[in-house]
Design an enzyme around this catalytic site. Sequence first.
Site, PDB file in Angstrom:
ATOM      1  NE  ARG A  55      24.703  12.896  -5.046  1.00 40.50           N
ATOM      2  CZ  ARG A  55      24.572  11.706  -4.472  1.00 40.50           C
ATOM      3  NH1 ARG A  55      23.463  11.198  -4.141  1.00 40.50           N
ATOM      4  NH2 ARG A  55      25.713  11.022  -4.310  1.00 40.50           N
ATOM      5  CE1 TYR A 107       9.649  28.405 -20.146  1.00 39.36           C
ATOM      6  CE2 TYR A 107      10.240  26.320 -19.017  1.00 39.36           C
ATOM      7  CZ  TYR A 107      10.565  27.443 -19.995  1.00 39.36           C
ATOM      8  OH  TYR A 107      12.051  27.721 -19.936  1.00 39.36           O
ATOM      9  CG  ASP A 179       3.973  24.712 -13.832  1.00 38.98           C
ATOM     10  OD1 ASP A 179       4.120  25.746 -12.950  1.00 38.98           O
ATOM     11  OD2 ASP A 179       5.090  24.739 -14.756  1.00 38.98           O
ATOM     12  CE  LYS A 204      10.344  31.618 -14.720  1.00 42.25           C
ATOM     13  NZ  LYS A 204      10.803  30.308 -14.693  1.00 42.25           N
TER      14      LYS A 204
HETATM   15  C1  LIG Z   1       5.159  27.758 -15.972  1.00 41.23           C
HETATM   16  C2  LIG Z   1       6.860  27.477 -15.748  1.00 41.23           C
HETATM   17  N1  LIG Z   1       7.023  26.159 -15.539  1.00 41.23           N
HETATM   18  C3  LIG Z   1       8.314  25.665 -15.562  1.00 41.23           C
HETATM   19  C4  LIG Z   1       9.445  26.520 -15.557  1.00 41.23           C
HETATM   20  C5  LIG Z   1      10.804  25.992 -15.760  1.00 41.23           C
HETATM   21  O1  LIG Z   1      11.220  26.623 -14.571  1.00 41.23           O
HETATM   22  P1  LIG Z   1      12.950  26.656 -14.584  1.00 41.23           P
HETATM   23  O2  LIG Z   1      13.412  27.884 -15.479  1.00 41.23           O
HETATM   24  O3  LIG Z   1      13.277  27.366 -13.118  1.00 41.23           O
HETATM   25  O4  LIG Z   1      13.795  25.648 -14.966  1.00 41.23           O
HETATM   26  C6  LIG Z   1       9.304  27.919 -16.070  1.00 41.23           C
HETATM   27  C7  LIG Z   1      10.189  28.723 -16.526  1.00 41.23           C
HETATM   28  O5  LIG Z   1      10.000  29.775 -17.408  1.00 41.23           O
HETATM   29  C8  LIG Z   1       7.810  28.180 -16.096  1.00 41.23           C
HETATM   30  O6  LIG Z   1       7.216  29.542 -16.600  1.00 41.23           O
END
Ligand SMILES: Cc1ncc(COP(=O)(O)O)c(C=O)c1O
Length: 386
Positions: A55, A107, A179, A204
Amino acid sequence: MGDQEQQAGWGFETLAIHAGQDPDPVSGAVVVPITLSTTFAQDGVGAHKGFEYARSGNPTRAALETCMAALEGARHGLAFASGLAAEDNVLRLLAPGGRIVLGNDAYGGTYRLIAKLYGPLGHPWTAADLTDVDSLRDSWQDDTAMVWLETPTNPLLTCIDIDAVAAIAHERGALVVVDNTFATPYLQQPLAHGADIVVHSATKYLGGHSDVVGGFLALDDEELADRLRFTQNAAGAVPAPFDCYLVLRGLKTLAVRMDRQCANARAIVDLLVGHPAVDRVLYPQLPDHPGHGAAAKQMRDFGAMVSFTLHGGEEAAMRVAAGTELFTLAESLGAVESLIEHPGRMTHASAAGSPLEVPPSLIRLSVGIESGADLVADLEQALEQA
Ligand SMILES: Cc1ncc(COP(=O)(O)O)c(C=O)c1O
């Protein structure tokens, strides 16, 4: 492979393949081994080779963390079990009562984490139009501790001038979190534009093949990195070694995938602009797109996400979303196959009724690496049903 000094001269594609990925010293394997061991032998108490318990640290994860940090031009990288786990780790930096300013297009899961989990814990939050830096400055509240932005945003693909937001936030002592999921480090490196912490959903483009969920943080500041590493270990939302391997493998082709995906996105935009069924096309390369200037300044290319609204409203959007054959109707984005979705009812359903609600006639495309002409033909036939 190579120390940091040598790596400083390497291009993105070289770093993606070699940073943190020396041939295995035991076998010579050129692919970083997936180390499953949960514990690591010590020569004496506290005398170990850098790993104690999986971990706290794992060699496959360490390779991913080194490689991704290099790609973001960051001194420190931390891998997580999901993008939201990475986000949660960042939000735990907040002192009691610290306010979060969230871009008003983000998101849905980020909104849900901030509004529904951190809000009730005593962290006020405000939704802001971060393209309007004057209004950010004028509406600043003294308890603001963190500005959280996506650029391009999910799903409207608005682009925010990171330098401008960072200048305002830093004057007032707040952290700037970007992000970078939609752009990837290949197209945009937020730390070079003043961001303090970069967040990724590695699920992604980084993974790139719709077969792994993961998250990532990249940053320069030593003290912040120590605090984030402490929480990474103490809260324990770490990725499995196999998942680290999958993301590391995805990174090797990130640049070539992005080049093809951006080119295919442009072909799709050419179809959509001027199509009689289409109301607005949202793509940062279009000169009338909000934040086109910011995108042109801070991105290498304009990305492979394309959103658009339809004159026919929500019903037409549902028909188009269900009417494609090559574009798969599914959530998520950023992988080799093209996806279509209806954000209002799918990825952004959790933002309904909030300042982050999305237009009902909106469709979002994640453009993949199939033959561009096939994608254009597929969308063209689906639009006949709009
Ligand atoms: C722009 C963005 N940030 C964060 C996330 C969250 O990521 P995760 O689904 O890997 O937890 C997403 C998920 O679609 C996203 O599109």
